[in-house]
Design a protein around this motif. Structure first.
Motif, mmCIF file in Angstrom:
data_model
loop_
_atom_site.group_PDB
_atom_site.id
_atom_site.type_symbol
_atom_site.label_atom_id
_atom_site.label_comp_id
_atom_site.label_asym_id
_atom_site.label_seq_id
_atom_site.Cartn_x
_atom_site.Cartn_y
_atom_site.Cartn_z
ATOM 1 N N GLU A 1 -13.232 -7.060 7.779
ATOM 2 C CA GLU A 1 -13.608 -8.045 6.764
ATOM 3 C C GLU A 1 -12.438 -8.277 5.815
ATOM 4 O OE1 GLU A 1 -16.806 -8.541 3.043
ATOM 5 O OE2 GLU A 1 -16.818 -6.724 4.277
ATOM 6 N N PHE A 2 -11.638 -7.212 5.603
ATOM 7 C CA PHE A 2 -10.459 -7.286 4.746
ATOM 8 C C PHE A 2 -9.228 -6.903 5.559
ATOM 9 C CE2 PHE A 2 -14.038 -6.295 1.965
ATOM 10 C CZ PHE A 2 -13.889 -7.235 0.951
ATOM 11 N N VAL A 3 -8.083 -7.320 5.050
ATOM 12 C CA VAL A 3 -6.804 -6.993 5.682
ATOM 13 C C VAL A 3 -5.918 -6.323 4.641
ATOM 14 C CG1 VAL A 3 -4.703 -7.945 6.699
ATOM 15 C CG2 VAL A 3 -6.927 -8.892 7.341
ATOM 16 N N PHE A 4 -5.286 -5.226 5.035
ATOM 17 C CA PHE A 4 -4.341 -4.542 4.162
ATOM 18 C C PHE A 4 -2.981 -4.570 4.835
ATOM 19 C CE2 PHE A 4 -2.968 -0.249 2.217
ATOM 20 C CZ PHE A 4 -2.473 -0.876 1.080
ATOM 21 N N TYR A 5 -2.098 -5.465 4.330
ATOM 22 C CA TYR A 5 -0.733 -5.533 4.835
ATOM 23 C C TYR A 5 0.063 -4.395 4.206
ATOM 24 C CZ TYR A 5 -1.843 -10.252 6.513
ATOM 25 O OH TYR A 5 -2.400 -11.326 7.170
ATOM 26 N N LEU A 6 0.640 -3.542 5.043
ATOM 27 C CA LEU A 6 1.316 -2.351 4.561
ATOM 28 C C LEU A 6 2.679 -2.227 5.229
ATOM 29 C CD1 LEU A 6 0.748 0.193 2.759
ATOM 30 C CD2 LEU A 6 0.011 1.342 4.866
ATOM 31 N N PHE B 1 -3.515 -6.383 -0.265
ATOM 32 C CA PHE B 1 -4.902 -6.299 0.198
ATOM 33 C C PHE B 1 -5.572 -7.650 -0.026
ATOM 34 C CE2 PHE B 1 -9.388 -5.215 0.020
ATOM 35 C CZ PHE B 1 -9.533 -4.181 0.935
ATOM 36 N N VAL B 2 -6.053 -8.267 1.062
ATOM 37 C CA VAL B 2 -6.645 -9.598 0.993
ATOM 38 C C VAL B 2 -7.903 -9.650 1.860
ATOM 39 C CG1 VAL B 2 -4.419 -10.743 0.593
ATOM 40 C CG2 VAL B 2 -5.258 -10.455 2.930
ATOM 41 N N LYS B 3 -8.688 -10.672 1.661
ATOM 42 C CA LYS B 3 -9.840 -10.895 2.526
ATOM 43 C C LYS B 3 -9.375 -11.650 3.768
ATOM 44 C CE LYS B 3 -14.738 -11.535 2.092
ATOM 45 N NZ LYS B 3 -15.850 -11.610 1.103
ATOM 46 N N LYS B 4 -9.916 -11.278 4.911
ATOM 47 C CA LYS B 4 -9.496 -11.945 6.138
ATOM 48 C C LYS B 4 -9.992 -13.387 6.146
ATOM 49 C CE LYS B 4 -9.629 -11.828 11.154
ATOM 50 N NZ LYS B 4 -10.364 -11.377 12.353
ATOM 51 N N SER B 5 -9.051 -14.310 6.218
ATOM 52 C CA SER B 5 -9.343 -15.744 6.253
ATOM 53 C C SER B 5 -8.039 -16.447 6.587
ATOM 54 C CB SER B 5 -9.867 -16.236 4.902
ATOM 55 O OG SER B 5 -8.827 -16.241 3.937
ATOM 56 N N GLU B 6 -8.065 -17.753 6.647
ATOM 57 C CA GLU B 6 -6.834 -18.502 6.897
ATOM 58 C C GLU B 6 -5.847 -18.339 5.743
ATOM 59 O OE1 GLU B 6 -5.468 -20.223 9.589
ATOM 60 O OE2 GLU B 6 -7.041 -18.991 10.479
ATOM 61 N N LEU B 7 -6.353 -18.041 4.551
ATOM 62 C CA LEU B 7 -5.468 -17.813 3.412
ATOM 63 C C LEU B 7 -4.665 -16.531 3.564
ATOM 64 C CD1 LEU B 7 -7.659 -18.876 0.351
ATOM 65 C CD2 LEU B 7 -5.475 -19.882 1.036
ATOM 66 N N ALA B 8 -5.112 -15.652 4.450
ATOM 67 C CA ALA B 8 -4.403 -14.400 4.695
ATOM 68 C C ALA B 8 -3.258 -14.569 5.678
ATOM 69 C CB ALA B 8 -5.372 -13.341 5.216
ATOM 70 N N ARG B 9 -3.057 -15.782 6.150
ATOM 71 C CA ARG B 9 -2.025 -16.048 7.152
ATOM 72 C C ARG B 9 -0.725 -16.487 6.462
ATOM 73 N NH1 ARG B 9 -2.590 -16.375 12.448
ATOM 74 N NH2 ARG B 9 -4.860 -16.253 12.190
ATOM 75 N N PHE B 10 0.396 -15.967 6.950
ATOM 76 C CA PHE B 10 1.695 -16.299 6.375
ATOM 77 C C PHE B 10 2.273 -17.568 7.017
ATOM 78 C CE2 PHE B 10 1.401 -11.678 5.753
ATOM 79 C CZ PHE B 10 1.762 -11.571 4.415
#
Length: 305
Positions: A85-90, A192-201
């Motif tokens: 549900e969430f993404v943590f870029y680390l 740390f972001v919510k998974k969605s298209e906004l989470a895409r670079f």
């Protein structure tokens, strides 16, 4: 506990086998009482990283990109297979010092009504000293002023190097203070972001400014970016003075890519005329005889930005 994955931890790796091993160990040792998966997106490393992940961390989802796609694109490949549900870029050069992932997730769920877009924490370096954790969105006037100052300073340093004068003390050592609250953007080392298209670079950014661009888009639709207390993360590489000569380091791959991305970001989000001015000034300092052997191959890239 629900069997659904709450958080997908995405780590981009490029030839950082030992750092990656330690990062993964910290994630699995520190993360408790939450459903998570770890995804390593490898950019064609040839240092044994892929084999290490397969042998030592078989539970990790391994994405093999076969080539160095850049930071944003590799994260996107991880996002493509993420189930959380969430993404943590680390970053691979980080260590979790406590149950940071659960801390981020719990905070988000407890502040759902606050239009959150991204979370981060106050990072520390290998000595435990506060290091860079967030930044301010670039502005046209400040970009031009900073670049003019840099050009002048760089010319002086070139002259001092030619005269064999000591320039090692000219680079200021940044001092960072703890901050909790809303910021312009959280740096990509722990995002740390919510998974969605906004989470895409945006994959046009090969390295640097990709997290700034992502959070600029969040800001435009009213989503908050915030540093919170609680999670503790060590960032081992970023922020160090290093031992590289203060002139030669401006011909390093990372600095060159940062300058290309700065121009790209300015052209996309701020002003085409300012991006052109930045481009001209950067190309001028790339002509330095001390770094030209490294920068010359990127002149065509910069002109096309």
């Amino acid at each position: 506990m629900s069997s659904a994955v709450e958080v997908s931890v995405i780590i981009v790796n490029y030839k950082t086998c030992e750092l990656l091993r330690n990062c993964l160990r910290s994630v699995f040792e520190q993360t408790k009482d939450i459903s998570f998966e770890v995804i390593v997106s490898d950019n064609g490393s040839e240092d044994g990283s892929v084999e290490m992940v397969r042998n030592e961390f078989p539970q990790v989802v391994l994405v093999e990109n076969k080539a160095n796609l850049g930071f944003g694109a590799a994260n996107n490949r991880g996002l493509n297979v993420a189930k959380g549900e969430f993404v943590f870029y680390l970053n691979s050069d980080t260590l979790l010092l406590n149950n940071a992932i659960k801390g981020f997730c719990d905070y988000w769920k407890g502040h759902e009504s606050e239009n959150l877009g991204a979370l981060g924490c106050n990072l520390v370096d290998a000595e435990g000293t506060l290091t860079e954790s967030h930044g301010v969105f670039p502005e046209n006037g400040k970009l031009i002023k900073a670049m003019m100052h840099h050009l002048a300073a760089f010319a002086v340093k070139n002259a001092m190097k030619f005269l064999h004068m000591d320039i090692s003390k000219l680079r200021p050592v940044p001092v960072y203070k703890k901050f909790v609250g809303d910021v312009d953007f959280v740096i990509g080392a722990d995002l740390f972001v919510k998974k969605s298209e906004l989470a895409r670079f945006d994959e046009n950014f090969f390295l640097y400014y990709e997290e700034t661009d992502m959070q600029w888009r969040m800001a435009k639709i009213g989503l908050k970016r915030r540093l919170i207390d609680g999670p503790r993360v060590m960032h081992l590489v970023r922020g160090g003075r290093g031992k590289m000569d203060d002139v030669l380091r401006y011909g390093s791959f990372s600095i060159i890519q940062s300058e290309i991305s700065k121009v790209r970001y300015t052209k996309k989000n701020l002003s085409k005329s300012v991006s052109f001015a930045l481009k001209v000034m950067i190309l001028l300092h790339w002509l330095s005889p001390y770094i030209f052997k490294n920068t010359r191959q990127y002149f065509g890239v910069m002109r096309s930005v």
